[in-house]
Design an enzyme around this catalytic site. Sequence first.
Site, PDB file in Angstrom:
ATOM      1  N   HIS A 208       0.827  -1.219   0.000  1.00 50.65           N
ATOM      2  CA  HIS A 208       0.000   0.000   0.000  1.00 50.65           C
ATOM      3  C   HIS A 208       0.852   1.256   0.000  1.00 50.65           C
ATOM      4  O   HIS A 208       1.891   1.334   0.663  1.00 50.65           O
ATOM      5  CB  HIS A 208      -0.989   0.003   1.175  1.00 50.65           C
ATOM      6  CG  HIS A 208      -0.390   0.071   2.548  1.00 50.65           C
ATOM      7  ND1 HIS A 208      -0.153   1.255   3.200  1.00 50.65           N
ATOM      8  CD2 HIS A 208      -0.012  -0.900   3.411  1.00 50.65           C
ATOM      9  CE1 HIS A 208       0.346   1.018   4.400  1.00 50.65           C
ATOM     10  NE2 HIS A 208       0.452  -0.285   4.552  1.00 50.65           N
TER      11      HIS A 208
ATOM     12  N   HIS B 122       4.500   2.550  13.227  1.00 48.87           N
ATOM     13  CA  HIS B 122       3.546   3.665  13.357  1.00 48.87           C
ATOM     14  C   HIS B 122       4.092   4.785  14.244  1.00 48.87           C
ATOM     15  O   HIS B 122       3.332   5.583  14.798  1.00 48.87           O
ATOM     16  CB  HIS B 122       2.180   3.183  13.870  1.00 48.87           C
ATOM     17  CG  HIS B 122       1.352   2.551  12.800  1.00 48.87           C
ATOM     18  ND1 HIS B 122      -0.015   2.464  12.859  1.00 48.87           N
ATOM     19  CD2 HIS B 122       1.703   1.973  11.615  1.00 48.87           C
ATOM     20  CE1 HIS B 122      -0.480   1.862  11.764  1.00 48.87           C
ATOM     21  NE2 HIS B 122       0.561   1.555  11.005  1.00 48.87           N
TER      22      HIS B 122
ATOM     23  N   GLU C 256      -5.134   1.291   2.925  1.00 45.47           N
ATOM     24  CA  GLU C 256      -4.874   0.223   3.889  1.00 45.47           C
ATOM     25  C   GLU C 256      -4.888   0.738   5.313  1.00 45.47           C
ATOM     26  O   GLU C 256      -5.359   0.050   6.226  1.00 45.47           O
ATOM     27  CB  GLU C 256      -3.522  -0.438   3.572  1.00 45.47           C
ATOM     28  CG  GLU C 256      -3.273  -1.747   4.316  1.00 45.47           C
ATOM     29  CD  GLU C 256      -2.651  -1.558   5.695  1.00 45.47           C
ATOM     30  OE1 GLU C 256      -2.602  -2.542   6.453  1.00 45.47           O
ATOM     31  OE2 GLU C 256      -2.211  -0.436   6.014  1.00 45.47           O
ATOM     32  N   GLU C 257      -4.387   1.950   5.529  1.00 47.61           N
ATOM     33  CA  GLU C 257      -4.269   2.466   6.897  1.00 47.61           C
ATOM     34  C   GLU C 257      -5.620   2.741   7.550  1.00 47.61           C
ATOM     35  O   GLU C 257      -5.699   2.909   8.765  1.00 47.61           O
ATOM     36  CB  GLU C 257      -3.405   3.726   6.921  1.00 47.61           C
ATOM     37  CG  GLU C 257      -1.946   3.515   6.567  1.00 47.61           C
ATOM     38  CD  GLU C 257      -1.186   2.660   7.575  1.00 47.61           C
ATOM     39  OE1 GLU C 257      -1.788   2.224   8.580  1.00 47.61           O
ATOM     40  OE2 GLU C 257       0.018   2.408   7.359  1.00 47.61           O
TER      41      GLU C 257
END
Length: 371
Positions: A67, A319, A218-219
């Site tokens: 992604h 993250h 995707e996130e």
Amino acid sequence: MDMDYVLSMLDSLLRIPSPTGYTDEIVHFCGRELKRLGIPFELTRRGAIRADIKGRLNSPDRAIVAHVDTLGAQVKGLKSNGRLELVAIGTWSARFAEGARCTIFTDHGSYRGTILPLKASGHTYNEEIDTQPVAWTNLEVRVDAICSNTADLIRHGFNVGDFVAIDPQPEFQPDGFINSRHLDDKAGVAVLFGAAKAVIDAGVTLPVDCHLLLTISEEVGSGASSVLHGDVAEMVSIDNATPAPGQNSRESGVTVAMADSTGPFDYHLTHKLLDLCSDHDIRHQRDIFRYYRCDSAAAIEAGNDIRTALVCFGVDSSHGYERTHVHALRSLAELVALYMQSDVTFERDRHAMGPLKGFPHQKTEPAEAAG
């Protein structure tokens, strides 16, 4: 594997802002590179990419997905002190946003800024800066424009909903360490391009059609929900692993995920990838992720009956301000290129529905004692 190409691609990808919902420019960049490599592709309405490398057979075919979207933020409100309130895009802690430089994209152009806690000056608040809570409601953006109140913000063109991209601050170190935000999943995208380039440069004819998928959401969970088509029988996701206490992931070799928060990955496809690692001397380890989902989950939840697996490069502080190592990227690129060249896991999978005959078995017999 041309690792100079992989690292150059990663550097270019990192420098293009692409928080989920603001991905058009990185889609154009990836499209131009696919054209340069001679790989045909199509886009969905919103910009997810499906590129196609033809094989000897067109069914049952396979897909490999990474992604291009990243974490980020949006403007939640225009504050009376001339600063911007934020809400996160994706799931990440406000702790990692504090102090970040960023770009705010307004309807008329971009501005630079800094994300700060509400109490940011020790000279003013003393120890209170250490006791304020960690929360997105405790942050604000100081924009690099003369803004002292809400009217100033409006005059400069700021609006609720403006996208905020966090600076990656990439560092490529001589010893192979790579530090940057957004390695998730731009390192995976670079690996996918590197593997595809290696196969094309070698003039290899693949056994079945292979689709390279680049997703844009995707996130926020929707990822590969809409870019597949019915002929795909198996899909491998490329994403980050999480080296940390209690995890088996590392910043070297390939981490093969056995399960994530949505459940186990396909037994047979996962073990095929493990066998490729063993057969070709690729360092690897297995891991399970409890607080993690990937493009595979979105594909299954959208109703696709396909075998899925997840292979990863290790990322410390996922993250957050992330770090990986070139060793992990090289190993993963080699595995992906080998998978592209391997036979399909089960020819029977070309049929969406079929008889019991030919359906695989999982091992149930007792293991032989080591001696």
